[in-house]
Each structure stands twice: as C-alpha cells, then as structure tokens.
Scaffold this motif. Structure first.
Motif, PDB file in Angstrom:
ATOM      1  N   ILE A 223      -7.642  18.505 -45.211  1.00 42.52           N
ATOM      2  CA  ILE A 223      -8.667  19.473 -44.826  1.00 42.52           C
ATOM      3  C   ILE A 223      -8.150  20.881 -45.086  1.00 42.52           C
ATOM      4  CG2 ILE A 223     -10.107  20.355 -42.940  1.00 42.52           C
ATOM      5  CD1 ILE A 223      -9.779  17.597 -41.595  1.00 42.52           C
ATOM      6  N   GLY A 224      -8.958  21.665 -45.789  1.00 39.80           N
ATOM      7  CA  GLY A 224      -8.626  23.057 -46.028  1.00 39.80           C
ATOM      8  C   GLY A 224      -9.514  23.949 -45.200  1.00 39.80           C
ATOM      9  N   THR A 225      -8.908  24.887 -44.491  1.00 42.99           N
ATOM     10  CA  THR A 225      -9.666  25.839 -43.677  1.00 42.99           C
ATOM     11  C   THR A 225      -9.369  27.255 -44.133  1.00 42.99           C
ATOM     12  OG1 THR A 225      -7.909  26.017 -42.010  1.00 42.99           O
ATOM     13  CG2 THR A 225      -9.565  24.294 -41.678  1.00 42.99           C
ATOM     14  N   ARG A 226     -10.293  28.158 -43.859  1.00 37.62           N
ATOM     15  CA  ARG A 226     -10.094  29.552 -44.258  1.00 37.62           C
ATOM     16  C   ARG A 226      -9.147  30.221 -43.267  1.00 37.62           C
ATOM     17  NH1 ARG A 226     -12.818  32.109 -48.290  1.00 37.62           N
ATOM     18  NH2 ARG A 226     -12.589  34.379 -48.365  1.00 37.62           N
ATOM     19  N   SER A 227      -7.925  29.738 -43.330  1.00 37.21           N
ATOM     20  CA  SER A 227      -6.857  30.252 -42.469  1.00 37.21           C
ATOM     21  C   SER A 227      -5.567  30.089 -43.251  1.00 37.21           C
ATOM     22  CB  SER A 227      -6.794  29.460 -41.155  1.00 37.21           C
ATOM     23  OG  SER A 227      -6.376  28.135 -41.414  1.00 37.21           O
ATOM     24  N   GLY A 228      -4.472  30.241 -42.590  1.00 40.69           N
ATOM     25  CA  GLY A 228      -3.193  30.086 -43.265  1.00 40.69           C
ATOM     26  C   GLY A 228      -2.650  28.688 -43.207  1.00 40.69           C
ATOM     27  N   VAL A 229      -3.474  27.721 -42.800  1.00 38.21           N
ATOM     28  CA  VAL A 229      -2.988  26.355 -42.678  1.00 38.21           C
ATOM     29  C   VAL A 229      -3.994  25.385 -43.267  1.00 38.21           C
ATOM     30  CG1 VAL A 229      -1.558  26.762 -40.629  1.00 38.21           C
ATOM     31  CG2 VAL A 229      -3.961  26.142 -40.359  1.00 38.21           C
ATOM     32  N   ALA A 230      -3.451  24.293 -43.798  1.00 33.44           N
ATOM     33  CA  ALA A 230      -4.241  23.127 -44.168  1.00 33.44           C
ATOM     34  C   ALA A 230      -3.597  21.950 -43.459  1.00 33.44           C
ATOM     35  CB  ALA A 230      -4.223  22.916 -45.677  1.00 33.44           C
ATOM     36  N   CYS A 231      -4.328  20.857 -43.344  1.00 34.90           N
ATOM     37  CA  CYS A 231      -3.747  19.746 -42.588  1.00 34.90           C
ATOM     38  C   CYS A 231      -4.179  18.408 -43.159  1.00 34.90           C
ATOM     39  CB  CYS A 231      -4.120  19.838 -41.109  1.00 34.90           C
ATOM     40  SG  CYS A 231      -5.889  19.750 -40.798  1.00 34.90           S
ATOM     41  N   ILE A 232      -3.361  17.408 -42.859  1.00 36.34           N
ATOM     42  CA  ILE A 232      -3.678  16.017 -43.159  1.00 36.34           C
ATOM     43  C   ILE A 232      -3.990  15.335 -41.832  1.00 36.34           C
ATOM     44  CG2 ILE A 232      -2.836  13.845 -44.120  1.00 36.34           C
ATOM     45  CD1 ILE A 232      -0.902  15.439 -45.848  1.00 36.34           C
ATOM     46  N   MET A 233      -5.150  14.668 -41.774  1.00 35.39           N
ATOM     47  CA  MET A 233      -5.562  13.995 -40.554  1.00 35.39           C
ATOM     48  C   MET A 233      -6.014  12.580 -40.887  1.00 35.39           C
ATOM     49  SD  MET A 233      -7.725  16.990 -38.560  1.00 35.39           S
ATOM     50  CE  MET A 233      -7.630  16.159 -36.969  1.00 35.39           C
ATOM     51  N   THR A 234      -5.988  11.725 -39.890  1.00 34.89           N
ATOM     52  CA  THR A 234      -6.564  10.392 -40.063  1.00 34.89           C
ATOM     53  C   THR A 234      -8.064  10.481 -39.806  1.00 34.89           C
ATOM     54  OG1 THR A 234      -6.364   9.689 -37.752  1.00 34.89           O
ATOM     55  CG2 THR A 234      -4.429   9.389 -39.187  1.00 34.89           C
ATOM     56  N   LEU A 235      -8.779   9.457 -40.246  1.00 36.93           N
ATOM     57  CA  LEU A 235     -10.222   9.437 -40.022  1.00 36.93           C
ATOM     58  C   LEU A 235     -10.572   9.263 -38.549  1.00 36.93           C
ATOM     59  CD1 LEU A 235     -11.397   7.281 -43.069  1.00 36.93           C
ATOM     60  CD2 LEU A 235     -11.577   9.754 -42.774  1.00 36.93           C
ATOM     61  N   ARG A 236      -9.595   8.935 -37.740  1.00 42.66           N
ATOM     62  CA  ARG A 236      -9.817   8.826 -36.287  1.00 42.66           C
ATOM     63  C   ARG A 236      -9.507  10.134 -35.564  1.00 42.66           C
ATOM     64  NH1 ARG A 236     -10.632   3.740 -34.404  1.00 42.66           N
ATOM     65  NH2 ARG A 236     -10.306   2.029 -35.876  1.00 42.66           N
ATOM     66  N   GLY A 237      -9.039  11.136 -36.326  1.00 35.52           N
ATOM     67  CA  GLY A 237      -8.827  12.444 -35.724  1.00 35.52           C
ATOM     68  C   GLY A 237      -7.400  12.784 -35.391  1.00 35.52           C
ATOM     69  N   ALA A 238      -6.444  11.908 -35.704  1.00 33.28           N
ATOM     70  CA  ALA A 238      -5.041  12.202 -35.408  1.00 33.28           C
ATOM     71  C   ALA A 238      -4.470  13.129 -36.475  1.00 33.28           C
ATOM     72  CB  ALA A 238      -4.236  10.913 -35.339  1.00 33.28           C
ATOM     73  N   LEU A 239      -3.725  14.125 -36.041  1.00 29.82           N
ATOM     74  CA  LEU A 239      -3.098  15.073 -36.950  1.00 29.82           C
ATOM     75  C   LEU A 239      -1.805  14.472 -37.491  1.00 29.82           C
ATOM     76  CD1 LEU A 239      -3.317  17.950 -38.107  1.00 29.82           C
ATOM     77  CD2 LEU A 239      -1.970  18.732 -36.160  1.00 29.82           C
ATOM     78  N   VAL A 240      -1.664  14.471 -38.818  1.00 33.02           N
ATOM     79  CA  VAL A 240      -0.495  13.878 -39.453  1.00 33.02           C
ATOM     80  C   VAL A 240       0.480  14.948 -39.906  1.00 33.02           C
ATOM     81  CG1 VAL A 240       0.298  12.399 -41.359  1.00 33.02           C
ATOM     82  CG2 VAL A 240      -1.874  11.900 -40.214  1.00 33.02           C
ATOM     83  N   LYS A 241      -0.021  15.930 -40.633  1.00 32.31           N
ATOM     84  CA  LYS A 241       0.831  17.031 -41.127  1.00 32.31           C
ATOM     85  C   LYS A 241       0.025  18.308 -41.180  1.00 32.31           C
ATOM     86  CE  LYS A 241       4.215  14.653 -44.076  1.00 32.31           C
ATOM     87  NZ  LYS A 241       3.810  13.265 -43.785  1.00 32.31           N
ATOM     88  N   VAL A 242       0.739  19.411 -41.043  1.00 33.56           N
ATOM     89  CA  VAL A 242       0.153  20.734 -41.229  1.00 33.56           C
ATOM     90  C   VAL A 242       0.903  21.417 -42.352  1.00 33.56           C
ATOM     91  CG1 VAL A 242      -0.223  23.003 -40.201  1.00 33.56           C
ATOM     92  CG2 VAL A 242      -0.647  20.946 -38.862  1.00 33.56           C
ATOM     93  N   LEU A 243       0.165  21.993 -43.282  1.00 35.80           N
ATOM     94  CA  LEU A 243       0.736  22.676 -44.434  1.00 35.80           C
ATOM     95  C   LEU A 243       0.479  24.164 -44.284  1.00 35.80           C
ATOM     96  CD1 LEU A 243      -0.909  20.299 -47.080  1.00 35.80           C
ATOM     97  CD2 LEU A 243       1.203  19.920 -45.801  1.00 35.80           C
ATOM     98  N   THR A 244       1.540  24.952 -44.427  1.00 38.09           N
ATOM     99  CA  THR A 244       1.376  26.374 -44.182  1.00 38.09           C
ATOM    100  C   THR A 244       2.389  27.195 -44.952  1.00 38.09           C
ATOM    101  OG1 THR A 244       1.222  28.055 -42.466  1.00 38.09           O
ATOM    102  CG2 THR A 244       2.908  26.384 -42.180  1.00 38.09           C
ATOM    103  N   VAL A 245       2.077  28.470 -45.123  1.00 36.09           N
ATOM    104  CA  VAL A 245       2.973  29.449 -45.736  1.00 36.09           C
ATOM    105  C   VAL A 245       3.177  30.569 -44.727  1.00 36.09           C
ATOM    106  CG1 VAL A 245       3.311  31.030 -47.674  1.00 36.09           C
ATOM    107  CG2 VAL A 245       2.055  28.907 -48.015  1.00 36.09           C
ATOM    108  N   ASP A 246       4.350  31.021 -44.580  1.00 34.29           N
ATOM    109  CA  ASP A 246       4.745  32.125 -43.678  1.00 34.29           C
ATOM    110  C   ASP A 246       4.187  31.964 -42.267  1.00 34.29           C
ATOM    111  OD1 ASP A 246       2.101  33.037 -43.635  1.00 34.29           O
ATOM    112  OD2 ASP A 246       2.480  34.843 -44.804  1.00 34.29           O
ATOM    113  N   GLY A 247       4.132  30.713 -41.796  1.00 33.27           N
ATOM    114  CA  GLY A 247       3.690  30.493 -40.426  1.00 33.27           C
ATOM    115  C   GLY A 247       2.199  30.582 -40.235  1.00 33.27           C
ATOM    116  N   GLY A 248       1.449  30.663 -41.321  1.00 33.32           N
ATOM    117  CA  GLY A 248      -0.008  30.677 -41.191  1.00 33.32           C
ATOM    118  C   GLY A 248      -0.547  32.007 -40.749  1.00 33.32           C
TER     119      GLY A 248
END
Length: 537
Positions: free
Chosen positions: A436-461
């Motif tokens: 999932i890409g959001t208009r912020s400093g972070v993107a994330c990988i989530m499961t279809l059940r809503g669990a957060l797997v990873k957060v991708l970021t540059v300079d702390g978001g």
C-alpha cells in the motif's frame, strides 16, 4: 482432420517418412495426395514401379488394392527374369502376407510361377487380359483413391495468417515473430530483477499534452501513453519511436477521448486495452486496429482513476473520484456491480492474484477488500503510520520494526494520522499480502486480514512524501516515487532501501507516471512537463 492432413503433407514434403507413417497410424487420417494424378497414372501404365512404390509409402489404400499392385509387381519381376526379387516381394511384403492368409489359392499360384524357369503370360493373366490391360485397370482403381493438393499448404496458411496479422497491425516491422506462441518473439528476458540505474531512452512531450497514463503491453512490445489532450499512443520501448507498424497510427488516426486520459490497463491479451478519462468515460480498445470495442459513457461521476481487467477478461473494474468502484461486463456493456463504502476518492483498484477479491485504495486513508461474488466489503485495511514512530533505531533507511509501526498506527490523538492511500498492489510471491502506498513518507506491506508486515520509509517518513508506487513483475522490488523526483527502490523481502535514483531533474516537476516492463529491467517514468524517460537496470 484438416490439421492432421496439413501436418502429414509437411512431413511428406520434408522427407520424414517414418514420422508420417506414425502419424497416419495413430491418427487414422490418410493423406493420400500425389503431386500429379496424371503423372501417377502414367507411372502405373508404363510400369515405373520405383516411382509408384515411392508414392505408395505415404498412401493408405484398401488392402485389396495394395494386393493387386504387389501381385502385378511380382508378375512383372518374373517377366523380367528377376526371380529372386519376385520371391522376396512375395514372401516378405505385408500385402502378400495378407493375400496368403485371405486367398491361399491365389498366393500359391504366384509361388508356382516363381518356380518355373520360363515366364508365360498366358499362365499369369486371365483370359482376355494382358500386362498393359492390367496396368490400366490398376490405374483406374487408384485414381479414385488419391487427390492433388497445392504444395506446402501448411506454410501457405501460415503466410496468409501472418499477412492478415500484419494488415491488422499485430506484427511489428523488424521484430521477430514467434509463430508457436503467437506473438512478437521476446528478444531478451532478464532473469534477475534489478533496480534501474541508467537512462535507456527518452520521449519528449509538450507540457500541455503530457501523459498521465503510462504502461507496457503484456508482451513487452509496446509502451502506452495516455495524454491530457485525450490521445492514446503506442511506442516502441527499444527505439522510443511511435509504432508506425500500426496502420491507424501511421495515418495519424489515434485512439482518443474527449478529455484528459487519467488511467489505462492492458488485459492479459495484449490486443485488449482499457482507458479512462477525466469526464468519466471508459473505453475498451482493440490495439491491433485501434477500434473502440466498448464505451462506458459516464462510468463515474467525475474522473476515472483506474481500470483493471479481470483474469478471464470478462469484466472490467473501474474506480473514480465519485468514491465508487464498479464492475462492468465486457460482453453486455452494462455495469454489473457497484462497490460502495469509501468516503472519498477511490484512487486505485485491482484484483487479488486469485481473482476472487477486489482491492481499492482511497483518499479516506483506507484500503478495502471486496468479495467479487457478493460485492460485500470483507476487510478494511488502515495503513496509517505516524512519522515519529519511524526512527533510525527502527530502520529509518529501510524497513521498520512491525511492532513499532503497529503501535504507532494505534495511537489516537498523539500524532497518528490517516493519509490518502494512492496505490494498492498484490505481492506476486505472497498472495495473501499487498503493498500500500500512501501520500506520506511511508509505504507498507499488509496481509489481507489487516496485519502489518513491513513498513518502508526514507528518513523516518518525515520530509519525503511518496506519490507513486509499483511492484516489479516478479515481486523483487517495491519502487516508490517521492515528491522530490527521486525513485526509491526497496527490497520486498527485507524492506530495506537498496537504491535511490533521481528520475526528475531538479526535483521541481511532479512525476505523474510510473511503469515496469513485464520481463525486462526497464522502468518508465514521465513528468508533468512531458519528459518520458526509460531507465535500465
């Protein structure tokens, strides 16, 4: 039987007699063609048995007629005093074996003739018959069993098919065509996915006609651009030139909308293309001839933000500024289902890898999972993450500890915030996970059940804001474009930031398009100033 006969003719003309006989035996299809019936009849009437036997190798004749031919052959060998050869034919050929079993008396007559020192035609032929008359009778018998077909029919039909495809614009001039797979032969496939590092080509548009929609065809033979002036164009990824092999583009009769094109998508068939425009129209095109196959007028009340074909190509998913996602039937041309629930623009829509669910990303900060069959929302994903939770200790230059990100997202009123989700895409190697890409400093990988797997970021978001996101075809890389014109490449397995590339010189103009070639390390970007650049890994 037609296909079998074509293959048999090709085998015969190629001299592959054993393969031809095996195919005839297994398929039960007899080719029974000769180059010329007149020549074949002449060979029989004049006793040119070497030529006749050569033709018989590829023919399937009734057993009785085979026996008649070989019987005549034995008699003529005896007349020529080739007694040993006559005995060999009589005792070792299948038609003569059949004669021995079915008509022993007739067979023994031939045996007795082989024993005589002198050949007497009176003993060999019936009363009133002769060698010449018997040859004529055999020729008349076989005339009804054979036919003449133009040579190389298989190659001729392939040539006709390729000419037809060329007329429809499906063949690219100078590109090798894979006859077996039915598409442009891939010149090169990159087995290992690599991040883009250098410029491979450029196309410059005028700012007032810059593309907003960008994508590669599934066969890799075309780069599509859909521009704000309403035109759809197909380019060669190798030469960065307009595909003039498409007749309608050569005549400047381009596919087009009445307003700015905002999105596009190919089907699994590279000849099928869908585009959506700012006035809410959606069109489905046949790429080979540029014809509009289906138009959904006012598919959305406002701009269409994304289009996506279902796996079987029977439906089209669209999303729009009206906060809705819709499923349309390609055959019926009607809207089949409407997915309601978002409270703001729906920016992106796609199917899960199994095709059973639809994913939608919205400016309301959520990603929704819908059941295709029932149209019900079965899960709401909330990818909100506070910038303060993404610290250097958590991996600010790459992946963020899942627990830290989850805890931060759970904070209410102390810095946690929901931001617009602009992209959602399934991970190819993990069917139950999405990026999932959001208009912020972070993107994330989530499961279809809503669990957060990873957060991708540059300079702390903090300062960097992602505006575009895509996943490489094999799922090796997650690529995010930031507002400053930099492309950040994250390792999908670890979440670590591995490479950063400045794709917009100066960082002042927004990158409005991002696409990856289906099987080559080739990435396309385009800016609002009309600079389209191809990058190679």
């Amino acid at each position: 039987t037609g296909a079998g006969s074509l293959m048999q003719q090709h085998l015969k003309e190629s001299g592959l007699t054993a393969a031809l006989q095996a195919l005839q035996s297994e398929s039960g299809i007899a080719l029974n063609t000769v180059d010329s019936i007149d020549h074949f009849m002449s060979d029989i009437r004049h006793g040119r048995w070497d030529a006749v036997l050569l033709q018989l190798r590829s023919l399937q004749l009734p057993q009785s007629k085979q026996i008649n031919i070989y019987e005549q052959l034995v008699l003529e060998m005896l007349e020529m005093r080739e007694t040993q050869l006559a005995r060999e034919i009589l005792r070792s050929t299948p038609p003569m074996h059949a004669l021995k079993m079915d008509d022993p008396e007739r067979y023994l007559k031939l045996e007795h003739l082989c024993q005589r020192p002198i050949f007497n035609p009176v003993d060999a032929y019936k009363v009133g018959s002769s060698k010449e008359r018997r040859r004529q009778e055999l020729a008349d018998e076989l005339r009804t069993e054979v036919t003449v077909v133009a040579p190389s029919r298989l190659l001729s039909l392939l040539g006709d098919s390729l000419r037809f495809k060329q007329q429809r614009g499906e063949l690219v001039q100078g590109e090798p065509y894979d006859v077996f797979r039915g598409g442009v032969k891939r010149r090169r496939t990159d087995n290992e996915e690599k991040v883009p590092r250098r410029v491979a080509g450029r196309i410059q548009f005028k700012p007032e006609s810059h593309p907003e929609a960008l994508g590669f065809s599934p066969d890799g033979g075309a780069l599509l651009t859909g521009s704000v002036d309403g035109f759809v164009e197909l380019w060669s990824p190798d030469t960065c030139k307009l595909r003039k092999d498409l007749e309608y583009q050569a005549r400047d009769q381009l596919m087009m909308h009445n307003s700015a094109i905002l999105c596009s998508a190919f089907g699994r068939d590279p000849d099928m293309l869908a585009t959506g425009s700012q006035d809410g129209d959606v069109k489905v095109w046949r790429v080979s001839n540029g014809r509009c196959l289906r138009r959904y007028a006012r598919a959305h009340a406002g701009g269409v933000t994304s289009v996506c074909f279902s796996r079987d190509g029977s439906q089209l998913l669209t999303t729009g500024y009206d906060g809705l996602a819709r499923l349309h039937g390609l055959k019926s041309g009607k809207t089949l289902k409407e997915l309601r629930g978002h409270t703001s623009y729906v920016n992106c829509g796609c199917y899960t890898t199994d095709g059973l669910r639809v994913l939608t990303a919205s400016s309301d900060g959520t990603v929704r999972v819908w059941d295709v069959r029932t149209s019900e929302c079965v899960q709401v994903l909330r990818p909100a993450v506070t910038p303060t939770a993404v610290t250097a200790e958590d991996g600010g230059a790459g992946g963020v500890d899942v627990r830290s990100a989850t805890q931060a997202a759970a904070v209410d009123g102390t810095g946690a915030r929901e931001v617009a989700a602009h992209t959602v895409a399934p991970l190819p190697h993990s069917p139950d996970q999405v990026v999932i890409g959001t208009r912020s400093g972070v993107a994330c990988i989530m499961t279809l059940r809503g669990a957060l797997v990873k957060v991708l970021t540059v300079d702390g978001g903090g300062a960097v804001k992602f505006i575009k996101l895509m996943v490489s075809p094999k799922g090796r890389w997650i690529m995010c474009v930031a507002e400053d014109g930099r492309l950040h490449c994250f390792d999908a397995r670890t979440g670590a930031l591995e490479h950063t590339l400045q794709v917009e010189e100066g960082g002042q103009k927004e990158v409005v398009g991002l696409a990856h070639h289906p099987f080559r390390n080739l990435v396309a970007t385009v800016t609002e100033e009309g600079a389209l650049t191809l990058w190679r890994g």
